[in-house]
Design an enzyme around this catalytic site. Structure first.
Site, PDB file in Angstrom:
ATOM      1  N   ASP A 172       0.643  -0.825  -0.036  1.00 26.18           N
ATOM      2  CA  ASP A 172       0.031   0.723  -0.048  1.00 26.18           C
ATOM      3  C   ASP A 172       1.106   1.074  -0.089  1.00 26.18           C
ATOM      4  OD1 ASP A 172      -1.973  -1.659   0.117  1.00 26.18           O
ATOM      5  OD2 ASP A 172      -2.048  -2.045   2.299  1.00 26.18           O
ATOM      6  N   HIS A 199      -5.025  -3.829   5.641  1.00 23.58           N
ATOM      7  CA  HIS A 199      -4.981  -4.019   4.027  1.00 23.58           C
ATOM      8  C   HIS A 199      -6.154  -4.464   3.207  1.00 23.58           C
ATOM      9  CE1 HIS A 199      -2.563  -5.008   0.503  1.00 23.58           C
ATOM     10  NE2 HIS A 199      -3.103  -6.038   0.145  1.00 23.58           N
TER      11      HIS A 199
HETATM   12  P1  NAD Z   1       0.094 -17.696  -5.670  1.00 24.07           P
HETATM   13  O1  NAD Z   1      -0.884 -19.400  -5.900  1.00 24.07           O
HETATM   14  O2  NAD Z   1       1.157 -17.858  -6.781  1.00 24.07           O
HETATM   15  O3  NAD Z   1       1.238 -19.071  -4.890  1.00 24.07           O
HETATM   16  C1  NAD Z   1       0.651 -19.478  -2.962  1.00 24.07           C
HETATM   17  C2  NAD Z   1       1.962 -20.542  -3.528  1.00 24.07           C
HETATM   18  O4  NAD Z   1       1.688 -21.057  -1.201  1.00 24.07           O
HETATM   19  C3  NAD Z   1       1.784 -22.187  -4.057  1.00 24.07           C
HETATM   20  O5  NAD Z   1       2.871 -21.612  -4.648  1.00 24.07           O
HETATM   21  C4  NAD Z   1       1.547 -22.786  -3.320  1.00 24.07           C
HETATM   22  O6  NAD Z   1       1.766 -23.936  -3.275  1.00 24.07           O
HETATM   23  C5  NAD Z   1       1.754 -22.805  -1.461  1.00 24.07           C
HETATM   24  N1  NAD Z   1       1.320 -22.935  -0.510  1.00 24.07           N
HETATM   25  C6  NAD Z   1      -0.393 -23.320  -0.443  1.00 24.07           C
HETATM   26  N2  NAD Z   1      -0.767 -23.864   0.394  1.00 24.07           N
HETATM   27  C7  NAD Z   1       0.491 -24.057   1.352  1.00 24.07           C
HETATM   28  C8  NAD Z   1       1.151 -24.507   2.819  1.00 24.07           C
HETATM   29  N3  NAD Z   1       0.025 -24.623   3.677  1.00 24.07           N
HETATM   30  N4  NAD Z   1       1.978 -24.415   2.505  1.00 24.07           N
HETATM   31  C9  NAD Z   1       3.450 -23.882   2.273  1.00 24.07           C
HETATM   32  N5  NAD Z   1       2.950 -23.714   1.423  1.00 24.07           N
HETATM   33  C10 NAD Z   1       1.254 -23.664   1.023  1.00 24.07           C
HETATM   34  O7  NAD Z   1      -0.413 -16.861  -4.392  1.00 24.07           O
HETATM   35  P2  NAD Z   1       0.137 -15.632  -4.994  1.00 24.07           P
HETATM   36  O8  NAD Z   1      -0.098 -14.274  -5.739  1.00 24.07           O
HETATM   37  O9  NAD Z   1       1.545 -15.849  -4.382  1.00 24.07           O
HETATM   38  O10 NAD Z   1      -0.019 -14.869  -3.597  1.00 24.07           O
HETATM   39  C11 NAD Z   1      -0.578 -14.892  -2.043  1.00 24.07           C
HETATM   40  C12 NAD Z   1      -1.026 -14.419  -0.799  1.00 24.07           C
HETATM   41  O11 NAD Z   1      -0.795 -13.392  -0.561  1.00 24.07           O
HETATM   42  C13 NAD Z   1      -3.290 -14.672  -1.688  1.00 24.07           C
HETATM   43  O12 NAD Z   1      -3.211 -14.948  -0.505  1.00 24.07           O
HETATM   44  C14 NAD Z   1      -2.942 -12.679  -1.891  1.00 24.07           C
HETATM   45  O13 NAD Z   1      -3.773 -12.992  -1.441  1.00 24.07           O
HETATM   46  C15 NAD Z   1      -1.923 -13.222  -0.997  1.00 24.07           C
HETATM   47  N6  NAD Z   1      -1.119 -11.203  -1.074  1.00 24.07           N
HETATM   48  C16 NAD Z   1      -1.139 -10.433  -0.495  1.00 24.07           C
HETATM   49  C17 NAD Z   1      -0.542  -9.499  -0.403  1.00 24.07           C
HETATM   50  C18 NAD Z   1      -0.531  -8.599   0.310  1.00 24.07           C
HETATM   51  O14 NAD Z   1      -0.521  -7.141  -0.006  1.00 24.07           O
HETATM   52  N7  NAD Z   1      -0.182  -8.502   1.370  1.00 24.07           N
HETATM   53  C19 NAD Z   1      -0.296  -8.605  -2.083  1.00 24.07           C
HETATM   54  C20 NAD Z   1      -0.487  -9.847  -2.910  1.00 24.07           C
HETATM   55  C21 NAD Z   1      -1.253 -10.876  -2.087  1.00 24.07           C
HETATM   56  C1  LMR Z   2      -2.637  -6.608  -2.373  1.00 21.75           C
HETATM   57  O1  LMR Z   2      -3.017  -5.648  -2.304  1.00 21.75           O
HETATM   58  O2  LMR Z   2      -2.685  -6.874  -4.475  1.00 21.75           O
HETATM   59  C2  LMR Z   2      -3.016  -7.263  -2.251  1.00 21.75           C
HETATM   60  O3  LMR Z   2      -3.532  -7.534  -1.347  1.00 21.75           O
HETATM   61  C3  LMR Z   2      -3.754  -8.749  -3.736  1.00 21.75           C
HETATM   62  C4  LMR Z   2      -5.033  -8.524  -4.013  1.00 21.75           C
HETATM   63  O4  LMR Z   2      -5.629  -9.539  -3.825  1.00 21.75           O
HETATM   64  O5  LMR Z   2      -5.658  -7.373  -4.408  1.00 21.75           O
END
Ligand code: NAD
Ligand code: LMR
Length: 334
Positions: A172, A199
């Site tokens: 953010d 967030h």
């Molecule tokens: P993705 O599906 O590409 O990757 C997630 C990974 O987690 C996969 O490799 C999967 O195998 C693994 N996984 C699933 N269960 C697991 C477990 N029990 N132990 C270990 N690994 C496990 O998803 P992504 O795009 O990398 O996003 C991941 C998370 O981050 C999502 O929940 C998304 O919403 C979040 N996110 C948060 C922010 C933020 O600002 N905080 C920003 C972007 C994404």
């Molecule tokens: C973001 O802000 O990009 C993450 O929290 C992923 C989402 O679901 O938007």
């Protein structure tokens, strides 16, 4: 699966072994994912890391082998599946968690709760067991609920330390810096906007009235605030079903991890983060947090809000409260 043999030596021992400044052991849980891979790449280049431990339920041997050919001090190991989580987390100084499912168009972050709450809670169990003193950085959504879940799991295990638990809201801040700098014709790398709250959508509140030298019109404030609050949706829509922000999140996660490691090494560093806080009546809230050798050192208030920010703040509190309470209730019912 180890790409290079490592022992579970002390931090000092690991420092000597790796030759790096900090020699910290950092684990990434979800390391083979969309965020996990580029985040691990950026962390491989962090000179304060002596051991980069990659954990996922799939594909970590390949990611670890690939990263291990980059000539930086961090030793890289890959660990797959619950039976290897102990090796992955043993002795960690920091665990970063981007494990779990991402959004598709039309979903809210809260729609991810049913899948991700359990994933994060199980990882918190493993941290409590294998590295109870680790600093835990939660990226998995919904952050407003997964952070309270982690706190409750750690409390149940008797190892919760609020100084060491962080919801990563740095994306953010990165978005706010980018969009504000664009509007002002400034260098984004020299722009640092404070973003408070949580967030998710309207719980994200950029304090544009506190941007030095900016004189935005009410219309500009409304448009910029909305874009920062819904920047995640912009990426989800553009990716059109292929997930949410990964590359910018990797940059944000690497920035926060780097700041924390610098602080653990004794530097004065501050970042906005969603932490246990008494700044509001809510148990968790994001404001600027000063980091020190034990994690959270001092938490800033949010200063004077403009009338528009105050209205957004008042609207946000009940939403954020409900999302925090949902996480606490989930952990209590486990
Ligand atoms: P993705 O599906 O590409 O990757 C997630 C990974 O987690 C996969 O490799 C999967 O195998 C693994 N996984 C699933 N269960 C697991 C477990 N029990 N132990 C270990 N690994 C496990 O998803 P992504 O795009 O990398 O996003 C991941 C998370 O981050 C999502 O929940 C998304 O919403 C979040 N996110 C948060 C922010 C933020 O600002 N905080 C920003 C972007 C994404
Ligand atoms: C973001 O802000 O990009 C993450 O929290 C992923 C989402 O679901 O938007």
């Amino acid at each position: 699966m180890f790409s290079r043999a490592v022992s579970t030596a002390s931090v000092a021992g690991r420092r000597a072994m790796s030759g790096s400044a900090g020699g910290f052991k950092v684990a990434v849980a979800g390391a083979a994912g969309g965020i996990g891979q580029p985040l691990s790449l950026l962390l491989k280049n962090n000179m304060n890391i002596g051991h980069l431990s990659l954990f996922d339920i799939v594909n970590t041997p390949g990611v670890a082998a690939d990263l291990s050919h980059i000539p930086t001090p961090a030793v890289v190991t890959g660990h797959t599946g619950p039976e290897e989580v102990g090796k992955a987390f043993d002795g960690c100084d920091v665990v970063v968690i981007p494990a779990g499912v991402p959004r598709k168009p039309g979903m809210t972050r809260d729609d991810l709760f049913n899948t991700n709450a359990g994933i994060v809670a199980n990882l918190a169990d493993a941290i409590a067991k294998h590295c109870p003193k680790a600093h835990v950085l939660i990226i998995s959504n919904p952050v407003n609920s997964t952070v309270p879940i982690t706190a409750e799991v750690m409390k149940k295990a008797g190892v919760y330390d609020p100084q060491r638990l962080f919801g990563v809201t740095s994306l953010d801040v990165l978005r706010a810096n980018t969009f504000v700098a664009e509007a002002l014709g400034r260098n984004p790398a020299e722009t640092d906007v404070t973003v408070i709250g949580g967030h998710a959508g309207t719980t994200i509140l950029p304090l544009l009235s506190q941007v030095e030298g900016a004189d935005f019109s009410p219309e500009q404030i409304a448009a910029l605030t909305h874009r920062i609050q819904f920047g995640g949706d912009e990426v989800v829509q553009a990716k059109d079903g292929a997930g949410s922000a990964t590359l910018s999140m990797a940059a944000a996660g690497a920035r926060f991890t780097s700041s924390l490691l610098r602080a653990l090494n004794g530097e004065a560093v501050s970042e906005c983060a969603f932490v246990q806080s008494t700044v509001t009546d809510l148990p968790f809230f994001s404001t600027r947090v000063h980091l020190g050798t034990s994690g959270v050192d001092k938490i800033d208030g949010y200063g004077t809000l403009s009338a528009a920010e105050q209205a957004n703040f008042d609207e946000m509190i009940p939403t954020l409260k409900a999302q925090i309470e949902k996480g606490i209730a989930f952990a209590a019912a486990r």
